[in-house]
Design an enzyme around this catalytic site. Structure first.
Site, PDB file in Angstrom:
ATOM      1  N   GLY A 227       0.779  -1.240   0.000  1.00 40.70           N
ATOM      2  CA  GLY A 227       0.000   0.000   0.000  1.00 40.70           C
ATOM      3  C   GLY A 227       0.803   1.278   0.000  1.00 40.70           C
ATOM      4  O   GLY A 227       0.310   2.312  -0.427  1.00 40.70           O
TER       5      GLY A 227
ATOM      6  N   GLU B  93       4.472   4.250   5.541  1.00 48.16           N
ATOM      7  CA  GLU B  93       3.319   3.339   5.560  1.00 48.16           C
ATOM      8  C   GLU B  93       2.097   4.060   4.989  1.00 48.16           C
ATOM      9  O   GLU B  93       1.957   5.272   5.152  1.00 48.16           O
ATOM     10  CB  GLU B  93       3.102   2.919   7.027  1.00 48.16           C
ATOM     11  CG  GLU B  93       1.836   2.175   7.369  1.00 48.16           C
ATOM     12  CD  GLU B  93       1.790   0.749   6.865  1.00 48.16           C
ATOM     13  OE1 GLU B  93       2.012   0.566   5.663  1.00 48.16           O
ATOM     14  OE2 GLU B  93       1.501  -0.163   7.664  1.00 48.16           O
ATOM     15  N   ASP B  94       1.213   3.314   4.345  1.00 46.74           N
ATOM     16  CA  ASP B  94       0.016   3.947   3.778  1.00 46.74           C
ATOM     17  C   ASP B  94      -0.947   4.398   4.863  1.00 46.74           C
ATOM     18  O   ASP B  94      -1.412   5.528   4.876  1.00 46.74           O
ATOM     19  CB  ASP B  94      -0.682   3.003   2.784  1.00 46.74           C
ATOM     20  CG  ASP B  94      -1.011   1.627   3.359  1.00 46.74           C
ATOM     21  OD1 ASP B  94      -0.644   1.352   4.531  1.00 46.74           O
ATOM     22  OD2 ASP B  94      -1.628   0.807   2.648  1.00 46.74           O
TER      23      ASP B  94
ATOM     24  N   ASP C 281      -4.026   1.758  11.278  1.00 50.39           N
ATOM     25  CA  ASP C 281      -5.403   1.470  11.694  1.00 50.39           C
ATOM     26  C   ASP C 281      -5.355   0.955  13.138  1.00 50.39           C
ATOM     27  O   ASP C 281      -5.335   1.734  14.087  1.00 50.39           O
ATOM     28  CB  ASP C 281      -5.967   0.449  10.704  1.00 50.39           C
ATOM     29  CG  ASP C 281      -7.447   0.161  10.887  1.00 50.39           C
ATOM     30  OD1 ASP C 281      -8.128   0.956  11.549  1.00 50.39           O
ATOM     31  OD2 ASP C 281      -7.925  -0.862  10.368  1.00 50.39           O
TER      32      ASP C 281
ATOM     33  N   LYS D 266      -5.997   6.312  11.176  1.00 42.14           N
ATOM     34  CA  LYS D 266      -7.393   6.043  11.598  1.00 42.14           C
ATOM     35  C   LYS D 266      -7.374   5.725  13.087  1.00 42.14           C
ATOM     36  O   LYS D 266      -7.402   4.558  13.475  1.00 42.14           O
ATOM     37  CB  LYS D 266      -7.928   4.818  10.840  1.00 42.14           C
ATOM     38  CG  LYS D 266      -8.517   5.105   9.500  1.00 42.14           C
ATOM     39  CD  LYS D 266      -9.517   4.062   9.052  1.00 42.14           C
ATOM     40  CE  LYS D 266      -8.912   2.729   8.722  1.00 42.14           C
ATOM     41  NZ  LYS D 266      -9.798   1.863   7.920  1.00 42.14           N
TER      42      LYS D 266
ATOM     43  N   PHE E 105     -13.296   2.390   5.471  1.00 41.94           N
ATOM     44  CA  PHE E 105     -12.331   1.614   4.694  1.00 41.94           C
ATOM     45  C   PHE E 105     -12.066   2.394   3.412  1.00 41.94           C
ATOM     46  O   PHE E 105     -12.988   2.634   2.621  1.00 41.94           O
ATOM     47  CB  PHE E 105     -12.877   0.218   4.363  1.00 41.94           C
ATOM     48  CG  PHE E 105     -11.841  -0.655   3.723  1.00 41.94           C
ATOM     49  CD1 PHE E 105     -10.900  -1.321   4.501  1.00 41.94           C
ATOM     50  CD2 PHE E 105     -11.779  -0.779   2.343  1.00 41.94           C
ATOM     51  CE1 PHE E 105      -9.913  -2.097   3.906  1.00 41.94           C
ATOM     52  CE2 PHE E 105     -10.799  -1.563   1.752  1.00 41.94           C
ATOM     53  CZ  PHE E 105      -9.873  -2.224   2.535  1.00 41.94           C
ATOM     54  N   VAL E 106     -10.823   2.812   3.224  1.00 38.14           N
ATOM     55  CA  VAL E 106     -10.505   3.696   2.099  1.00 38.14           C
ATOM     56  C   VAL E 106      -9.619   2.996   1.070  1.00 38.14           C
ATOM     57  O   VAL E 106      -8.896   2.038   1.398  1.00 38.14           O
ATOM     58  CB  VAL E 106      -9.828   5.002   2.578  1.00 38.14           C
ATOM     59  CG1 VAL E 106     -10.798   5.860   3.354  1.00 38.14           C
ATOM     60  CG2 VAL E 106      -8.581   4.702   3.409  1.00 38.14           C
TER      61      VAL E 106
ATOM     62  N   ASP F 113      -5.734  -0.617  -1.581  1.00 40.41           N
ATOM     63  CA  ASP F 113      -6.591  -1.489  -2.391  1.00 40.41           C
ATOM     64  C   ASP F 113      -7.810  -1.987  -1.635  1.00 40.41           C
ATOM     65  O   ASP F 113      -7.917  -1.884  -0.414  1.00 40.41           O
ATOM     66  CB  ASP F 113      -5.794  -2.714  -2.849  1.00 40.41           C
ATOM     67  CG  ASP F 113      -5.588  -3.707  -1.697  1.00 40.41           C
ATOM     68  OD1 ASP F 113      -5.201  -3.276  -0.587  1.00 40.41           O
ATOM     69  OD2 ASP F 113      -5.860  -4.903  -1.889  1.00 40.41           O
TER      70      ASP F 113
ATOM     71  N   ARG G  50      -5.840   0.565  -6.472  1.00 41.82           N
ATOM     72  CA  ARG G  50      -4.560   1.165  -6.061  1.00 41.82           C
ATOM     73  C   ARG G  50      -4.176   2.336  -6.963  1.00 41.82           C
ATOM     74  O   ARG G  50      -3.483   3.263  -6.539  1.00 41.82           O
ATOM     75  CB  ARG G  50      -3.435   0.114  -6.122  1.00 41.82           C
ATOM     76  CG  ARG G  50      -3.536  -0.992  -5.087  1.00 41.82           C
ATOM     77  CD  ARG G  50      -2.230  -1.769  -5.030  1.00 41.82           C
ATOM     78  NE  ARG G  50      -2.363  -3.048  -4.363  1.00 41.82           N
ATOM     79  CZ  ARG G  50      -2.324  -3.230  -3.043  1.00 41.82           C
ATOM     80  NH1 ARG G  50      -2.167  -2.204  -2.237  1.00 41.82           N
ATOM     81  NH2 ARG G  50      -2.447  -4.442  -2.533  1.00 41.82           N
TER      82      ARG G  50
HETATM   83  P1  5GP Z   1      -3.200  -2.105  11.113  1.00 44.48           P
HETATM   84  O1  5GP Z   1      -2.202  -3.190  11.351  1.00 44.48           O
HETATM   85  O2  5GP Z   1      -2.752  -0.751  11.592  1.00 44.48           O
HETATM   86  O3  5GP Z   1      -4.560  -2.484  11.606  1.00 44.48           O
HETATM   87  O4  5GP Z   1      -3.426  -2.005   9.564  1.00 44.48           O
HETATM   88  C1  5GP Z   1      -2.488  -1.528   8.735  1.00 44.48           C
HETATM   89  C2  5GP Z   1      -2.666  -2.123   7.356  1.00 44.48           C
HETATM   90  O5  5GP Z   1      -4.014  -2.538   7.107  1.00 44.48           O
HETATM   91  C3  5GP Z   1      -2.353  -1.082   6.341  1.00 44.48           C
HETATM   92  O6  5GP Z   1      -1.016  -1.122   5.968  1.00 44.48           O
HETATM   93  C4  5GP Z   1      -3.277  -1.468   5.204  1.00 44.48           C
HETATM   94  O7  5GP Z   1      -2.634  -2.434   4.405  1.00 44.48           O
HETATM   95  C5  5GP Z   1      -4.464  -2.092   5.859  1.00 44.48           C
HETATM   96  N1  5GP Z   1      -5.554  -1.142   6.071  1.00 44.48           N
HETATM   97  C6  5GP Z   1      -5.997  -0.599   7.227  1.00 44.48           C
HETATM   98  N2  5GP Z   1      -7.022   0.232   7.020  1.00 44.48           N
HETATM   99  C7  5GP Z   1      -7.238   0.213   5.690  1.00 44.48           C
HETATM  100  C8  5GP Z   1      -8.169   0.896   4.837  1.00 44.48           C
HETATM  101  O8  5GP Z   1      -9.011   1.705   5.238  1.00 44.48           O
HETATM  102  N3  5GP Z   1      -8.057   0.629   3.510  1.00 44.48           N
HETATM  103  C9  5GP Z   1      -7.140  -0.225   2.995  1.00 44.48           C
HETATM  104  N4  5GP Z   1      -7.143  -0.416   1.674  1.00 44.48           N
HETATM  105  N5  5GP Z   1      -6.257  -0.880   3.762  1.00 44.48           N
HETATM  106  C10 5GP Z   1      -6.302  -0.658   5.099  1.00 44.48           C
END
Ligand code: 5GP
Length: 179
Positions: A48, A103-104, A107, A135, A156-157, A163, A169
């Protein structure tokens, strides 16, 4: 004859212009903070982060070395799987280096936490985190983010590298998935 399925277009949340301006601001802040450093090792978290990292390094006015690491926790679902798998690793010893993790989106925080734990074991001189999107509503693990592009609600974006089951993407903006 049956009509082909109608493709739903994600609803725009952050425009391409706003992203462009913010990426420039992040690049300027990173440049200032690393003014005395000979090189920044930019570690892009795949998949991402690839578009964000590509744009960001062009706004950093210091020499950058680009490395990639693969982390996945989502699979094809919209909620975190809770387990973070590290795939492709960087092929460079970061001991003594100034590292910027790109990082993208953060969450729950589990992915960035897992990756930073792993990189810290390798004794970098410094390790900073830059994420395009934050987020905070879904956070489970406390993470110290040094540079944030945008703080967004718990949608969810997709787009600009992010993606939904490998789609969207390539969109130039960040949108809310409508599926
Ligand atoms: P975390 O481990 O912080 O819960 O999630 C991080 C990863 O989950 C991000 O690098 C991404 O790949 C995915 N992710 C979390 N939220 C979103 C979202 O809203 N959209 C997308 N496409 N991926 C997300």
């Amino acid at each position: 004859m049956t009509a082909p399925p109608v493709e739903k277009v994600p609803k725009e949340l952050i425009s391409a212009d706003r992203i462009h301006i913010r990426v420039g601001e992040l690049g300027a802040a990173i440049t200032a903070d690393h003014a005395g450093d000979p090189e920044i090792v930019v570690v892009c978290v795949l998949k991402g982060g690839f578009i964000f990292a590509a744009d960001l390094v062009r706004h950093i006015g210091r020499p950058c070395r680009i490395e990639f690491i693969r982390a996945s926790s989502y699979g094809n679902r919209h909620t975190s799987a809770g387990r973070v798998a590290l795939g492709h690793d960087i092929d460079f010893d970061i001991a003594g280096c100034h590292v910027l993790l790109v990082e993208d989106i953060v969450d729950t925080g589990q992915t960035i936490s897992r990756v930073t734990d792993e990189l810290r074991k390798r004794a970098p001189a410094s390790l900073k985190i830059c994420c395009l999107l934050d987020k905070p509503s879904a956070r489970k693990v406390t993470v110290g983010i040094d540079y944030t592009g945008f703080t967004i609600p718990g949608h969810f974006v997709v787009g600009y590298g992010l993606d939904d089951a490998e789609k969207y993407r390539e969109l130039p903006f960040i949108g809310i998935a409508t599926t």
